[in-house]
Design a protein around this motif. Structure first.
Motif, PDB file in Angstrom:
ATOM      1  N   CYS A  61      65.860  37.571  19.219  1.00 32.85           N
ATOM      2  CA  CYS A  61      65.499  38.284  18.307  1.00 32.85           C
ATOM      3  C   CYS A  61      65.749  37.583  16.888  1.00 32.85           C
ATOM      4  O   CYS A  61      66.774  36.689  16.847  1.00 32.85           O
ATOM      5  CB  CYS A  61      66.332  39.520  18.364  1.00 32.85           C
ATOM      6  SG  CYS A  61      68.053  39.497  17.716  1.00 32.85           S
ATOM      7  N   ASP A  62      64.999  38.007  15.916  1.00 33.93           N
ATOM      8  CA  ASP A  62      65.574  37.362  14.679  1.00 33.93           C
ATOM      9  C   ASP A  62      64.680  38.382  13.560  1.00 33.93           C
ATOM     10  O   ASP A  62      63.757  39.144  13.745  1.00 33.93           O
ATOM     11  CB  ASP A  62      64.728  36.160  14.492  1.00 33.93           C
ATOM     12  CG  ASP A  62      65.396  35.277  13.326  1.00 33.93           C
ATOM     13  OD1 ASP A  62      65.342  35.736  12.101  1.00 33.93           O
ATOM     14  OD2 ASP A  62      66.144  34.106  13.367  1.00 33.93           O
ATOM     15  N   VAL A  63      65.470  38.383  12.489  1.00 38.01           N
ATOM     16  CA  VAL A  63      64.869  39.331  11.276  1.00 38.01           C
ATOM     17  C   VAL A  63      63.579  38.417  10.714  1.00 38.01           C
ATOM     18  O   VAL A  63      62.897  39.014   9.793  1.00 38.01           O
ATOM     19  CB  VAL A  63      65.840  39.576  10.230  1.00 38.01           C
ATOM     20  CG1 VAL A  63      66.867  40.555  10.877  1.00 38.01           C
ATOM     21  CG2 VAL A  63      66.764  38.286   9.824  1.00 38.01           C
ATOM     22  N   CYS A  80      73.919  33.823  17.174  1.00 33.84           N
ATOM     23  CA  CYS A  80      73.771  32.561  16.353  1.00 33.84           C
ATOM     24  C   CYS A  80      73.119  32.879  14.821  1.00 33.84           C
ATOM     25  O   CYS A  80      72.112  32.206  14.176  1.00 33.84           O
ATOM     26  CB  CYS A  80      72.473  31.721  17.047  1.00 33.84           C
ATOM     27  SG  CYS A  80      73.338  30.927  18.472  1.00 33.84           S
ATOM     28  N   ALA A  81      73.243  34.057  14.380  1.00 33.35           N
ATOM     29  CA  ALA A  81      72.770  34.716  13.186  1.00 33.35           C
ATOM     30  C   ALA A  81      73.874  34.701  12.082  1.00 33.35           C
ATOM     31  O   ALA A  81      74.434  33.665  11.797  1.00 33.35           O
ATOM     32  CB  ALA A  81      72.225  35.970  13.517  1.00 33.35           C
ATOM     33  N   MET A  82      74.481  35.935  12.385  1.00 29.49           N
ATOM     34  CA  MET A  82      75.724  36.174  11.001  1.00 29.49           C
ATOM     35  C   MET A  82      76.900  36.500  11.845  1.00 29.49           C
ATOM     36  O   MET A  82      77.022  36.609  13.014  1.00 29.49           O
ATOM     37  CB  MET A  82      75.197  37.177  10.007  1.00 29.49           C
ATOM     38  CG  MET A  82      75.209  38.608  10.999  1.00 29.49           C
ATOM     39  SD  MET A  82      73.745  38.697  12.163  1.00 29.49           S
ATOM     40  CE  MET A  82      74.132  40.230  12.817  1.00 29.49           C
ATOM     41  N   ASP A 119      58.799  34.137  11.131  1.00 32.10           N
ATOM     42  CA  ASP A 119      58.438  32.740  11.183  1.00 32.10           C
ATOM     43  C   ASP A 119      59.420  31.993  12.267  1.00 32.10           C
ATOM     44  O   ASP A 119      58.865  31.453  12.987  1.00 32.10           O
ATOM     45  CB  ASP A 119      58.419  31.690   9.922  1.00 32.10           C
ATOM     46  CG  ASP A 119      57.351  32.117   9.100  1.00 32.10           C
ATOM     47  OD1 ASP A 119      56.474  32.777   9.551  1.00 32.10           O
ATOM     48  OD2 ASP A 119      57.285  31.653   8.030  1.00 32.10           O
ATOM     49  N   ASN A 120      60.640  32.248  12.169  1.00 33.80           N
ATOM     50  CA  ASN A 120      61.783  31.894  12.906  1.00 33.80           C
ATOM     51  C   ASN A 120      61.485  32.090  14.239  1.00 33.80           C
ATOM     52  O   ASN A 120      61.496  31.557  15.494  1.00 33.80           O
ATOM     53  CB  ASN A 120      62.985  31.906  12.534  1.00 33.80           C
ATOM     54  CG  ASN A 120      63.511  30.949  11.289  1.00 33.80           C
ATOM     55  OD1 ASN A 120      62.470  30.087  11.158  1.00 33.80           O
ATOM     56  ND2 ASN A 120      64.551  31.287  10.800  1.00 33.80           N
ATOM     57  N   LEU A 121      61.195  33.465  14.458  1.00 31.85           N
ATOM     58  CA  LEU A 121      61.128  34.064  15.624  1.00 31.85           C
ATOM     59  C   LEU A 121      59.739  33.312  16.534  1.00 31.85           C
ATOM     60  O   LEU A 121      59.758  33.225  17.850  1.00 31.85           O
ATOM     61  CB  LEU A 121      60.791  35.560  15.510  1.00 31.85           C
ATOM     62  CG  LEU A 121      60.608  36.574  16.702  1.00 31.85           C
ATOM     63  CD1 LEU A 121      61.967  36.411  17.388  1.00 31.85           C
ATOM     64  CD2 LEU A 121      60.700  38.006  16.407  1.00 31.85           C
ATOM     65  N   SER A 159      73.675  18.807  16.544  1.00 33.33           N
ATOM     66  CA  SER A 159      74.852  18.718  17.262  1.00 33.33           C
ATOM     67  C   SER A 159      75.474  20.149  17.538  1.00 33.33           C
ATOM     68  O   SER A 159      76.305  20.128  18.492  1.00 33.33           O
ATOM     69  CB  SER A 159      75.657  17.879  16.220  1.00 33.33           C
ATOM     70  OG  SER A 159      75.035  16.593  16.357  1.00 33.33           O
ATOM     71  N   THR A 160      75.359  20.906  16.565  1.00 34.32           N
ATOM     72  CA  THR A 160      76.059  22.345  16.802  1.00 34.32           C
ATOM     73  C   THR A 160      75.369  23.134  17.971  1.00 34.32           C
ATOM     74  O   THR A 160      76.044  23.384  18.981  1.00 34.32           O
ATOM     75  CB  THR A 160      75.970  23.293  15.401  1.00 34.32           C
ATOM     76  OG1 THR A 160      76.406  22.300  14.434  1.00 34.32           O
ATOM     77  CG2 THR A 160      76.500  24.370  15.718  1.00 34.32           C
ATOM     78  N   ALA A 161      73.958  22.916  18.069  1.00 36.78           N
ATOM     79  CA  ALA A 161      73.259  23.588  19.274  1.00 36.78           C
ATOM     80  C   ALA A 161      73.766  22.798  20.730  1.00 36.78           C
ATOM     81  O   ALA A 161      73.880  23.417  21.523  1.00 36.78           O
ATOM     82  CB  ALA A 161      71.930  23.539  18.986  1.00 36.78           C
TER      83      ALA A 161
HETATM   84  P1  NAD Z   1      70.148  29.763   9.747  1.00 30.82           P
HETATM   85  O1  NAD Z   1      70.240  30.577   8.438  1.00 30.82           O
HETATM   86  O2  NAD Z   1      69.220  28.637   9.841  1.00 30.82           O
HETATM   87  O3  NAD Z   1      69.741  30.619  11.013  1.00 30.82           O
HETATM   88  C1  NAD Z   1      70.072  31.898  11.052  1.00 30.82           C
HETATM   89  C2  NAD Z   1      68.925  32.803  11.646  1.00 30.82           C
HETATM   90  O4  NAD Z   1      69.679  34.148  11.916  1.00 30.82           O
HETATM   91  C3  NAD Z   1      67.841  32.897  10.787  1.00 30.82           C
HETATM   92  O5  NAD Z   1      66.805  32.469  11.587  1.00 30.82           O
HETATM   93  C4  NAD Z   1      68.050  34.403  10.395  1.00 30.82           C
HETATM   94  O6  NAD Z   1      66.605  35.087  10.019  1.00 30.82           O
HETATM   95  C5  NAD Z   1      68.425  35.010  11.388  1.00 30.82           C
HETATM   96  N1  NAD Z   1      69.298  36.377  11.167  1.00 30.82           N
HETATM   97  C6  NAD Z   1      69.901  36.876  10.249  1.00 30.82           C
HETATM   98  N2  NAD Z   1      70.275  38.171  10.338  1.00 30.82           N
HETATM   99  C7  NAD Z   1      70.055  38.331  11.597  1.00 30.82           C
HETATM  100  C8  NAD Z   1      70.034  39.394  12.438  1.00 30.82           C
HETATM  101  N3  NAD Z   1      70.687  40.748  11.814  1.00 30.82           N
HETATM  102  N4  NAD Z   1      69.415  39.786  13.607  1.00 30.82           N
HETATM  103  C9  NAD Z   1      68.774  38.414  13.993  1.00 30.82           C
HETATM  104  N5  NAD Z   1      68.880  37.497  13.587  1.00 30.82           N
HETATM  105  C10 NAD Z   1      69.127  37.439  12.197  1.00 30.82           C
HETATM  106  O7  NAD Z   1      71.603  29.366  10.312  1.00 30.82           O
HETATM  107  P2  NAD Z   1      72.123  28.310  11.046  1.00 30.82           P
HETATM  108  O8  NAD Z   1      72.479  27.039  10.569  1.00 30.82           O
HETATM  109  O9  NAD Z   1      71.353  28.374  12.283  1.00 30.82           O
HETATM  110  O10 NAD Z   1      73.397  28.820  11.735  1.00 30.82           O
HETATM  111  C11 NAD Z   1      73.573  29.906  12.508  1.00 30.82           C
HETATM  112  C12 NAD Z   1      75.172  30.538  12.490  1.00 30.82           C
HETATM  113  O11 NAD Z   1      75.885  29.557  13.142  1.00 30.82           O
HETATM  114  C13 NAD Z   1      75.734  30.917  11.121  1.00 30.82           C
HETATM  115  O12 NAD Z   1      76.649  31.768  11.563  1.00 30.82           O
HETATM  116  C14 NAD Z   1      76.422  29.654  10.944  1.00 30.82           C
HETATM  117  O13 NAD Z   1      77.435  29.940   9.962  1.00 30.82           O
HETATM  118  C15 NAD Z   1      76.972  29.124  12.303  1.00 30.82           C
HETATM  119  N6  NAD Z   1      77.127  27.626  12.354  1.00 30.82           N
HETATM  120  C16 NAD Z   1      76.111  26.778  12.011  1.00 30.82           C
HETATM  121  C17 NAD Z   1      76.502  25.415  12.066  1.00 30.82           C
HETATM  122  C18 NAD Z   1      75.545  24.431  11.695  1.00 30.82           C
HETATM  123  O14 NAD Z   1      75.497  23.237  12.142  1.00 30.82           O
HETATM  124  N7  NAD Z   1      74.156  24.899  11.248  1.00 30.82           N
HETATM  125  C19 NAD Z   1      77.800  25.042  12.289  1.00 30.82           C
HETATM  126  C20 NAD Z   1      78.708  25.902  12.823  1.00 30.82           C
HETATM  127  C21 NAD Z   1      78.448  27.330  12.407  1.00 30.82           C
END
Ligand code: NAD
Length: 344
Positions: free
Chosen positions: A199-201, A233-235, A204-206, A147-149
């Motif tokens: 991009c992703d660190v 969509c990371a940090m 597997d996710n990449l 839903s967030t996506a």
């Molecule tokens: P997740 O941990 O599943 O995914 C984050 C991804 O970012 C991971 O694949 C990780 O390897 C990657 N990552 C980490 N550092 C990175 C960097 N420096 N460069 C590139 N990639 C990097 O988290 P998520 O649930 O997908 O959430 C993503 C973001 O959205 C977070 O900031 C979270 O707080 C925010 N968010 C998530 C939701 C939700 O429903 N999950 C809701 C609101 C906000």
């Protein structure tokens, strides 16, 4: 406490220590005027207690703004567990956290956050009913990420339309982080005919993102890869001064919380002509989903319809920012504060 820089009129801040499990936790309720304060339970190895307190206060206020703008009958709250989730977490610790949440009698409802999982919330749910996102009848098993996506995808589509009057077909979007949200977002973008750079660190996710049709870009190139849209969509704090100096994207719209590294960033983006979609407005799909789950309403179509309204509110914020000559971040804050004030 009352003079803490992030206090900002919090209604309740309480802590709990459970020696037998090593639990040290804080719950902050910024506001419960509009309804119970629903917010994530984060587990993180903070460098010190003040960092934990600052985080919980900031995040809790952010949740008040998010739920107000999402039009939900919810307040804003958050909890943090101090400690390394990989080494300290145990079922007993999560249950101790559940008992802590339970003592607030529903004024705070815990949800998943970084460092906690649906399984951890289910463990808390053994001792309290005040947890969200653990419903097995839910389409994604309680995970609000799809839903967030969806909300972020519709917001990117709306922002491109508003700014350039065109669809996403052949538009390039750079997605930083292909985790739970990023992966679903990439899927939507590919379906809409966009070209996706990722991009992703995490390898597997990449690879999963590449399998969906995205193209890999280096971690330090993603923001200057020729994409029209940058989707963090990371940090948090991904948008900093260096980012602004280097990026060639003209729209920023992503799921990460607290994307702007400091208060001056929103205005700098505006001066550089970069359209910023406020993070807490467009990533509210997850909280909308979690709210529906707490109400036992699991009809995905109904949830999607409610999430779809985010795009309309984003346009309202863009229009308001244009009229006032301010940044969309400021316009969103003003709208949220107006809603919160009218409730008091
Ligand atoms: P997740 O941990 O599943 O995914 C984050 C991804 O970012 C991971 O694949 C990780 O390897 C990657 N990552 C980490 N550092 C990175 C960097 N420096 N460069 C590139 N990639 C990097 O988290 P998520 O649930 O997908 O959430 C993503 C973001 O959205 C977070 O900031 C979270 O707080 C925010 N968010 C998530 C939701 C939700 O429903 N999950 C809701 C609101 C906000």
């Amino acid at each position: 406490m009352f003079n803490h820089p992030s206090f900002n009129g919090h209604e309740l801040v309480t802590h709990h220590v459970d020696e037998s499990t090593g639990l040290r936790a804080i719950i902050a309720v910024h506001s419960s005027k509009r309804g119970p304060a629903l917010g994530g339970c984060r587990m993180f190895e903070y460098v010190d207690d003040d960092q934990a307190l600052n985080d919980v206060l900031r995040l809790s206020q952010g949740m008040s703004y998010k739920t107000a703008l999402a039009g939900l009958p919810l307040g804003g709250g958050k909890s943090v567990i101090v400690g390394n989730p990989h080494t300290l977490k145990s079922p007993d610790l999560m249950q101790a956290m559940g008992r802590f949440v339970d003592r607030l009698n529903g004024r705070y409802i815990a949800a998943e956050d970084s460092g906690t999982s649906v399984a951890d919330l289910a463990e808390m749910g053994r001792v309290t009913e005040h947890v969200a996102g653990v419903n097995h009848n839910h389409a994604a098993g309680g995970d609000p990420s799809p839903s967030t996506a969806l909300g972020v995808f519709l917001s990117i589509e709306a922002a491109v339309k508003w700014r350039y009057d065109k669809s996403l077909h052949n538009v390039t979007v750079a997605v930083q982080g292909a985790g739970n949200v990023g992966r679903h977002l990439i899927n939507h973008l590919i379906q809409a005919g966009a070209s996706v750079l990722v991009c992703d660190v995490n390898r597997d996710n990449l690879d999963k993102a590449i399998a969906l049709g995205a193209t890999e870009v280096g971690l330090d190139q993603i923001h200057r890869s020729g994409a029209l849209v940058f989707a963090p969509c990371a940090m948090g704090a991904a948008i900093n001064d260096q980012f602004i100096a280097e990026t060639d994207a003209t729209i920023i719209a992503g799921a990460a919380n607290n994307q702007l590294a400091h208060d001056g960033i929103a205005q700098k983006l505006m001066f550089k002509g970069i359209l910023y979609a406020p993070d807490y407005l467009i990533n509210a799909g997850g909280i909308i989903d979690a709210y529906y789950q707490t109400q036992g309403l699991l009809d995905q179509q109904q949830i999607n319809q409610s999430v779809s309204a985010i795009a309309g509110r984003l346009i309202q914020v863009f229009e308001s920012a244009r009229t006032q000559g301010c940044s969309p971040a400021m316009a969103a804050d003003q709208l949220a504060e107006h809603i919160l004030r009218s409730d008091s």
